[in-house]
Design a protein around this motif. Structure first.
Motif, PDB file in Angstrom:
ATOM      1  N   LEU A   1       0.682  -1.255  -0.055  1.00  0.00           N
ATOM      2  CA  LEU A   1      -0.086   0.123   0.019  1.00  0.00           C
ATOM      3  C   LEU A   1       0.882   1.328  -0.072  1.00  0.00           C
ATOM      4  CD1 LEU A   1      -2.729  -0.886   2.411  1.00  0.00           C
ATOM      5  CD2 LEU A   1      -2.892  -0.785   0.022  1.00  0.00           C
ATOM      6  N   LEU A   2       1.927   1.224   0.693  1.00  0.00           N
ATOM      7  CA  LEU A   2       2.591   2.588   0.834  1.00  0.00           C
ATOM      8  C   LEU A   2       3.470   2.495  -0.496  1.00  0.00           C
ATOM      9  CD1 LEU A   2       4.868   1.995   4.257  1.00  0.00           C
ATOM     10  CD2 LEU A   2       3.185   4.048   3.489  1.00  0.00           C
ATOM     11  N   GLY A   3       3.756   1.357  -1.311  1.00  0.00           N
ATOM     12  CA  GLY A   3       4.445   1.533  -2.522  1.00  0.00           C
ATOM     13  C   GLY A   3       3.301   2.111  -3.615  1.00  0.00           C
ATOM     14  N   CYS A   4       2.074   1.584  -3.783  1.00  0.00           N
ATOM     15  CA  CYS A   4       1.232   2.311  -4.232  1.00  0.00           C
ATOM     16  C   CYS A   4       1.062   3.758  -4.086  1.00  0.00           C
ATOM     17  CB  CYS A   4      -0.247   1.661  -4.015  1.00  0.00           C
ATOM     18  SG  CYS A   4      -0.298  -0.148  -4.817  1.00  0.00           S
ATOM     19  N   PHE A   5       0.869   4.015  -2.765  1.00  0.00           N
ATOM     20  CA  PHE A   5       0.763   5.255  -2.525  1.00  0.00           C
ATOM     21  C   PHE A   5       1.738   6.302  -2.783  1.00  0.00           C
ATOM     22  CE2 PHE A   5       1.569   8.749   0.897  1.00  0.00           C
ATOM     23  CZ  PHE A   5       0.499   9.518   0.546  1.00  0.00           C
ATOM     24  N   PHE A   6       3.154   5.956  -2.726  1.00  0.00           N
ATOM     25  CA  PHE A   6       4.088   6.635  -3.211  1.00  0.00           C
ATOM     26  C   PHE A   6       4.237   6.933  -4.646  1.00  0.00           C
ATOM     27  CE2 PHE A   6       8.925   6.728  -4.415  1.00  0.00           C
ATOM     28  CZ  PHE A   6       9.161   8.095  -3.734  1.00  0.00           C
ATOM     29  N   ARG A   7       3.883   5.885  -5.270  1.00  0.00           N
ATOM     30  CA  ARG A   7       3.901   6.177  -6.800  1.00  0.00           C
ATOM     31  C   ARG A   7       2.891   6.842  -7.403  1.00  0.00           C
ATOM     32  NH1 ARG A   7       1.127   0.978  -9.152  1.00  0.00           N
ATOM     33  NH2 ARG A   7      -0.586   2.464  -8.225  1.00  0.00           N
ATOM     34  N   ASN A   8       1.758   6.772  -6.660  1.00  0.00           N
ATOM     35  CA  ASN A   8       0.553   7.652  -7.359  1.00  0.00           C
ATOM     36  C   ASN A   8       0.821   9.047  -6.772  1.00  0.00           C
ATOM     37  OD1 ASN A   8      -0.501   5.554  -8.275  1.00  0.00           O
ATOM     38  ND2 ASN A   8      -1.645   4.980  -6.569  1.00  0.00           N
TER      39      ASN A   8
ATOM     40  N   ASP B   1     -21.562  -3.772   2.603  1.00  0.00           N
ATOM     41  CA  ASP B   1     -22.780  -2.965   3.319  1.00  0.00           C
ATOM     42  C   ASP B   1     -22.524  -1.552   3.491  1.00  0.00           C
ATOM     43  OD1 ASP B   1     -23.830  -5.698   2.946  1.00  0.00           O
ATOM     44  OD2 ASP B   1     -23.152  -6.248   4.972  1.00  0.00           O
ATOM     45  N   HIS B   2     -21.438  -1.074   3.386  1.00  0.00           N
ATOM     46  CA  HIS B   2     -21.080   0.518   3.300  1.00  0.00           C
ATOM     47  C   HIS B   2     -21.640   1.182   2.271  1.00  0.00           C
ATOM     48  CE1 HIS B   2     -18.186   0.690   7.019  1.00  0.00           C
ATOM     49  NE2 HIS B   2     -18.712  -0.458   6.901  1.00  0.00           N
ATOM     50  N   MET B   3     -21.891   0.276   1.111  1.00  0.00           N
ATOM     51  CA  MET B   3     -22.700   0.938  -0.062  1.00  0.00           C
ATOM     52  C   MET B   3     -21.656   2.007  -0.693  1.00  0.00           C
ATOM     53  SD  MET B   3     -26.595   0.734   1.320  1.00  0.00           S
ATOM     54  CE  MET B   3     -27.412   1.563  -0.192  1.00  0.00           C
ATOM     55  N   LEU B   4     -20.428   2.188  -0.621  1.00  0.00           N
ATOM     56  CA  LEU B   4     -19.849   3.221  -1.249  1.00  0.00           C
ATOM     57  C   LEU B   4     -19.151   2.740  -2.573  1.00  0.00           C
ATOM     58  CD1 LEU B   4     -17.613   4.001   2.181  1.00  0.00           C
ATOM     59  CD2 LEU B   4     -19.608   5.185   1.091  1.00  0.00           C
ATOM     60  N   ARG B   5     -18.936   3.374  -3.512  1.00  0.00           N
ATOM     61  CA  ARG B   5     -18.636   3.190  -4.659  1.00  0.00           C
ATOM     62  C   ARG B   5     -17.598   3.913  -5.410  1.00  0.00           C
ATOM     63  NH1 ARG B   5     -23.105   3.008  -9.330  1.00  0.00           N
ATOM     64  NH2 ARG B   5     -21.294   2.083 -10.349  1.00  0.00           N
ATOM     65  N   GLN B   6     -17.164   4.859  -4.716  1.00  0.00           N
ATOM     66  CA  GLN B   6     -15.817   5.826  -4.904  1.00  0.00           C
ATOM     67  C   GLN B   6     -15.046   5.886  -3.761  1.00  0.00           C
ATOM     68  OE1 GLN B   6     -19.335   8.830  -5.871  1.00  0.00           O
ATOM     69  NE2 GLN B   6     -17.830   9.688  -7.081  1.00  0.00           N
ATOM     70  N   ALA B   7     -13.703   6.255  -4.413  1.00  0.00           N
ATOM     71  CA  ALA B   7     -12.542   6.465  -3.540  1.00  0.00           C
ATOM     72  C   ALA B   7     -12.465   7.833  -2.666  1.00  0.00           C
ATOM     73  CB  ALA B   7     -11.348   6.186  -4.321  1.00  0.00           C
ATOM     74  N   ILE B   8     -13.481   8.665  -3.172  1.00  0.00           N
ATOM     75  CA  ILE B   8     -13.312  10.027  -2.784  1.00  0.00           C
ATOM     76  C   ILE B   8     -13.485  10.431  -1.248  1.00  0.00           C
ATOM     77  CG2 ILE B   8     -13.781  11.061  -5.099  1.00  0.00           C
ATOM     78  CD1 ILE B   8     -16.502  11.582  -4.062  1.00  0.00           C
TER      79      ILE B   8
ATOM     80  N   PRO C   1      -4.333   2.034  -4.287  1.00  0.00           N
ATOM     81  CA  PRO C   1      -3.627   1.548  -5.603  1.00  0.00           C
ATOM     82  C   PRO C   1      -4.185   2.296  -6.937  1.00  0.00           C
ATOM     83  CG  PRO C   1      -4.562  -0.335  -4.451  1.00  0.00           C
ATOM     84  CD  PRO C   1      -5.172   0.804  -3.755  1.00  0.00           C
ATOM     85  N   LEU C   2      -5.372   3.015  -6.821  1.00  0.00           N
ATOM     86  CA  LEU C   2      -5.884   3.882  -7.999  1.00  0.00           C
ATOM     87  C   LEU C   2      -4.758   5.019  -8.477  1.00  0.00           C
ATOM     88  CD1 LEU C   2      -9.486   4.694  -6.757  1.00  0.00           C
ATOM     89  CD2 LEU C   2      -8.767   3.021  -8.563  1.00  0.00           C
TER      90      LEU C   2
END
Length: 454
Positions: A39-46, A353-360, A397-398
């Motif tokens: 996760l840190l690698g993804c975050f750093f890259r992005n 069940d949190h019904m979330l569809r976005q990362a924002i 990862p996005l």
């Protein structure tokens, strides 16, 4: 090759040299958060990709974008490999923002796209770069002038029946900013004026011979256009972003900061009572309606009682965070225990069940993760951390392309306008990065203050 080395290799192989320093980021990560190397690698890259993109298109940013660009630059300042590059990007963004201010682009006091938003952003930057405090003082002066002019209308019919108490465009956002400067007499006095407005607003009113809470309001044309029900007789809003959750959190924070006004405790208690009366349960999970019409509130028509998104803006997680803060800050143990127990149940829910569809931030994974992370930091209960990590595993990862592809796909599926932006904290990509950084560091920022969750 391990995961960390793999991501370093991928970034270093780009045409543009590495703009951030992963070692500095790693050294600032809160050991309690325990984000994986992946996760840190993804975050750093992005994050590198974001600032490389910013550097490439810095001459294209608008004044509105500049506010959130400045926030992102302030958040990541210590991780830049080149201080001169950071300064160049920051100075250009400040110049774009200044030009927007000079042509009155930020003519109101809103905490999102208004002068309070500007104040939050520039204050955060001033902490890292004290030499801009003169600029900050000028912005605060403009904000106080805007508020003073607006508050002249207090007590008039249109003022007292508008939804002007909310977080996004209303007075809760400025109040939260002012509360960070209670030692300043002018700022404290302005905060007290807003508190007086809220105390007056908390008194019951009568609409068509029915008792209604003073927080009842008539939506403007823009808000009404997003509602499916007829609202000619007004509505009551339970959301944190646009509803009573803002004044509840703001008044409770004012109480924490030592401000005491006649009727203030009663106003807080009244808001808590509104939420206590309106809660309903589905599968043993607490929910609240979003906006209810006058007719629904007084029982002339039915309120739908179905599960809804666990988001910051309108979801139970945002409302319960406001209730938890109120319970803690005003020493109301029953409210605090209620909010904590319900938030634990939410954290234990399956993610679907949190019904979330976005990362924002607004109504996506990272906004909810920010709230649950604060609950983890304040209570030490690992159930919150586990859910935070689950949500970060989706958001981190996005990359930019994947984010925009998913947002465009969602807009097409729901036949709604495309709103996501690259330099947009609330509904865009920069907000995802800044929130993940705040979570990873285990230290709330001005962003969380502006959301009224801390």
């Amino acid at each position: 090759m391990n995961m960390k080395a793999e991501y370093r290799f991928k970034i270093q192989s780009k045409e543009t040299s590495m703009i951030l320093n992963i070692n500095k980021i790693e050294s600032n990560i809160n050991s309690k958060t325990r984000l994986s190397e992946h996760l840190l690698g993804c975050f750093f890259r992005n994050s590198c990709e974001y600032f490389i993109s910013l550097e490439k298109d810095i001459n294209k940013i608008s004044p509105n974008e500049a506010i959130d660009v400045i926030s992102a630059l302030a958040s990541f300042k210590e991780y830049f490999n080149s201080e001169s590059k950071w300064e160049r990007l920051t100075l250009h963004s400040l110049d774009v923002l200044r030009k927007g201010i000079n042509i009155s682009m930020f003519h109101d006091f809103a905490a999102f796209s208004g002068m309070t938003h500007v104040a939050f952003s520039v204050y955060e930057l001033s902490v890292k770069t004290p030499k801009i405090k003169i600029f900050l003082n000028g912005i605060i002066k403009l904000l106080l002038e805007n508020l003073s002019t607006y508050l002249e209308g207090a007590g008039k019919a249109k003022f007292d029946t508008a939804g002007n108490f909310e977080v996004i465009k209303g007075l809760s956002g400025p109040l939260r900013f002012l509360l960070s400067f209670c030692d300043d007499e002018q700022m404290r006095n302005m905060a007290c004026k807003i508190i007086d407005v809220f105390i007056n607003r908390s008194k019951d009113t009568v609409v068509l011979d029915y008792r209604m809470p003073g927080w009842h309001y008539y939506p403007n044309e823009i808000e009404a256009s997003f509602m499916t029900d007829e609202v000619s007789n007004g509505c009551v809003n339970y959301g944190l972003s646009h509803g009573m959750g803002g004044p509840l959190a703001a008044l409770s924070l004012a109480y924490k900061n030592g401000i005491r006004k006649e009727g203030m405790q009663e106003a807080i208690d009244g808001l808590v009572a509104e939420y206590t009366q309106a809660v309903y349960y589905a599968n043993d999970i607490a929910y609240w309606p979003g906006r209810v019409t006058f007719e629904q509130y007084v029982g002339l028509s039915e309120i739908p009682k179905t599960p809804n998104q666990m988001s910051w803006c309108y979801g139970s997680v945002g409302i319960l965070r406001a209730l938890y803060m109120s319970g803690v800050f005003t020493a109301n143990e029953n409210v605090m225990k209620f909010a904590l127990s319900e938030l634990i149940k939410i954290a234990e829910m399956d993610l679907k069940d949190h019904m979330l569809r976005q990362a924002i931030v607004c109504h996506g994974f990272v906004g909810t993760a920010a709230i649950l992370n604060l609950m983890y930091l304040e209570t030490g209960k690992s159930v919150f951390l586990h859910k935070v990590i689950e949500m970060i595993e989706i958001a981190a990862p996005l990359d930019i392309k994947t984010f925009f592809d998913s947002e465009k796909q969602r807009s097409m599926e729901l036949d709604i306008s495309f709103r996501a932006g690259l330099h947009d904290y609330l509904e865009g990509y920069s907000g995802i990065l800044c929130t993940i950084l705040s979570i990873a560091k285990g230290k709330p920022t001005e962003h969380e203050k502006r959301l009224l969750i801390v």
